[in-house]
Structures are given as C-alpha cells and as structure tokens.
Design a protein around this motif. Structure first.
Motif, short mmCIF file in Angstrom:
data_model
loop_
_atom_site.label_atom_id
_atom_site.label_comp_id
_atom_site.label_asym_id
_atom_site.label_seq_id
_atom_site.Cartn_x
_atom_site.Cartn_y
_atom_site.Cartn_z
N GLY A 169 0.82 -1.21 0.00
CA GLY A 169 0.00 0.00 0.00
C GLY A 169 0.85 1.26 0.00
N PHE A 170 1.90 1.26 0.81
CA PHE A 170 2.82 2.40 0.86
C PHE A 170 3.50 2.59 -0.50
CE2 PHE A 170 7.18 3.90 1.44
CZ PHE A 170 6.93 5.19 1.92
N LEU A 171 3.95 1.51 -1.10
CA LEU A 171 4.61 1.60 -2.40
C LEU A 171 3.65 2.15 -3.46
CD1 LEU A 171 7.27 0.94 -3.86
CD2 LEU A 171 6.36 -1.33 -4.31
N LEU A 172 2.43 1.69 -3.43
CA LEU A 172 1.44 2.16 -4.40
C LEU A 172 1.15 3.65 -4.22
CD1 LEU A 172 -0.55 1.33 -6.65
CD2 LEU A 172 -2.22 0.90 -4.86
N VAL A 173 0.90 4.06 -2.99
CA VAL A 173 0.56 5.46 -2.72
C VAL A 173 1.75 6.38 -2.99
CG1 VAL A 173 -0.07 7.06 -0.87
CG2 VAL A 173 -1.29 4.91 -1.12
N LEU A 211 1.93 -7.72 -6.34
CA LEU A 211 2.43 -8.27 -5.08
C LEU A 211 1.31 -8.31 -4.03
CD1 LEU A 211 4.95 -9.44 -3.76
CD2 LEU A 211 5.59 -7.13 -3.09
N THR A 212 0.45 -7.31 -4.05
CA THR A 212 -0.71 -7.32 -3.14
C THR A 212 -1.61 -8.50 -3.44
OG1 THR A 212 -0.65 -4.92 -2.89
CG2 THR A 212 -2.73 -6.02 -2.39
N LEU A 213 -1.87 -8.75 -4.72
CA LEU A 213 -2.72 -9.89 -5.09
C LEU A 213 -2.10 -11.22 -4.69
CD1 LEU A 213 -3.98 -8.71 -8.60
CD2 LEU A 213 -5.23 -8.67 -6.43
N ALA A 214 -0.79 -11.35 -4.92
CA ALA A 214 -0.11 -12.59 -4.53
C ALA A 214 -0.09 -12.73 -3.01
CB ALA A 214 1.31 -12.61 -5.08
N GLY A 215 0.13 -11.62 -2.30
CA GLY A 215 0.11 -11.66 -0.84
C GLY A 215 -1.28 -12.00 -0.31
#
Length: 190
Positions: free
Chosen positions: A107-111, A150-154
């Motif tokens: 989330g931090f990386l995306l934002v 990576l969020t989806l895989a996580g």
C-alpha cells in the motif's frame, strides 16, 4: 471456505502466468545483451535503444517477478526458527507477516509512487539519452503495477494461511473421526 480457496487459486494462476511470461522476458534480455556484445566486439557498433531495452526488460522481470517469487516461495526468508515450526505455527507466522508487513508495504509503495508515475505520464517522459527508447513513463509504471501484483499474490498467500488456520488441528480431527479416541478417560474399559 470454498469461495476463499477458489479466489486464492485464481490469484495464484495470475501470478503463475505472469511468471511464465517473465521467463520469456529473461530469455529476450539474455539474447539482446548477447547481441549488444557481438555488435560492440565484432562490428564496433552499438545501439542505445538496444541497451535501454535490456534495462526495460530487466525492470519488468524484477518488478513483476516479485509476485511470482512470493507465490512459489522463492523469496528470501530468514528461516532460523521457521523451518523447525509445525505447519500451523508457520501458517500463523505467514498470516501475520502478510497482514502486518507485506500488505502495508505494498500500500505504501502504491501510494508513494503514484504521483511520481503520474508526473512521468503527464509529460510522456522519454529517455535522457539520444537514440534512447521513448517510454520511460511505461517503465516507471511498473512500480505501482508491481505493488498491485504483489498485493494480489500476498492476498492469495494470506487466504491460504487463513484456510490452514481454520482447519481443525490434526489431533482433534482424528478424535472426531475415531469413536475409540473420542471416549472420555473415565469411560474407557479396563
């Protein structure tokens, strides 16, 4: 629970397909780099666009390969204690790790990358080198895309850990299926 499992399988299939596509990117990268070496060594020639295409492919393989590495358990894991744990304890460590560390990091990386990428798209950023590839904004777009994949895989791995934690412990499952094991100690025959 079948819905969660089906969702995890869909997300894992997406990661697997991405990983197989990236394998071809790796082959293309190796062939391009070999071609660059041959051009320089034997023909005393070079191409900035070819060199940048290797960089672009490398960036795509690295950034989009994160999800595949997580799904196939090929990521770096400090397993001093983890490898000696029982499967249920591992599921707890995985679930907490995904929920507390991985998903907030994504989330931090995306934002934090969003404005950086938007600025690059706003000007359709090109290469700073003469003869370079016109698409630096596409390369920078891999940062939020990597966070999403990576969020989806996580999320898929978190679902797997939750499913494992929701299953009854092996001893309780064996006691529930075997009538002899489910008797109370005072009821047993001597």
């Amino acid at each position: 629970m079948p819905f969660l499992l089906r969702g995890a399988r869909v997300l894992e299939a997406l990661s697997r397909r991405t990983g197989h596509l990236l394998a071809w990117f790796t082959l293309a990268m190796a062939l391009l780099q070999s071609g660059i070496v041959v051009l320089r060594r034997f023909f005393d020639s070079g191409s900035v666009a070819l060199q940048e295409s290797v960089v672009y492919l490398h960036g795509a393989v690295f950034m989009l390969g994160l999800a595949y590495a997580l799904q196939t358990d090929a990521h770096v894991r400090v397993d001093v204690f983890y490898r000696q744990m029982r499967p249920r304890s591992r599921a707890w460590v995985n679930a907490i790790g995904y929920l507390v560390f991985l998903l907030p990091l994504c989330g931090f990386l995306l934002v934090s990358s969003w404005q950086f990428v938007l600025n690059s798209w706003w000007v359709f950023e090109d290469s700073a080198n003469a003869g370079g590839l016109p698409g630096v904004f596409l390369l920078k777009s891999l940062i939020p895309l990597a966070a999403i994949t990576l969020t989806l895989a996580g999320a898929a791995q978190f679902i797997r850990a939750l499913i494992q934690l929701m299953e009854p412990p092996p001893v309780a499952a064996a006691a529930a299926t075997s009538p002899a094991l489910s008797k109370q100690p005072e009821e047993t025959e001597v």
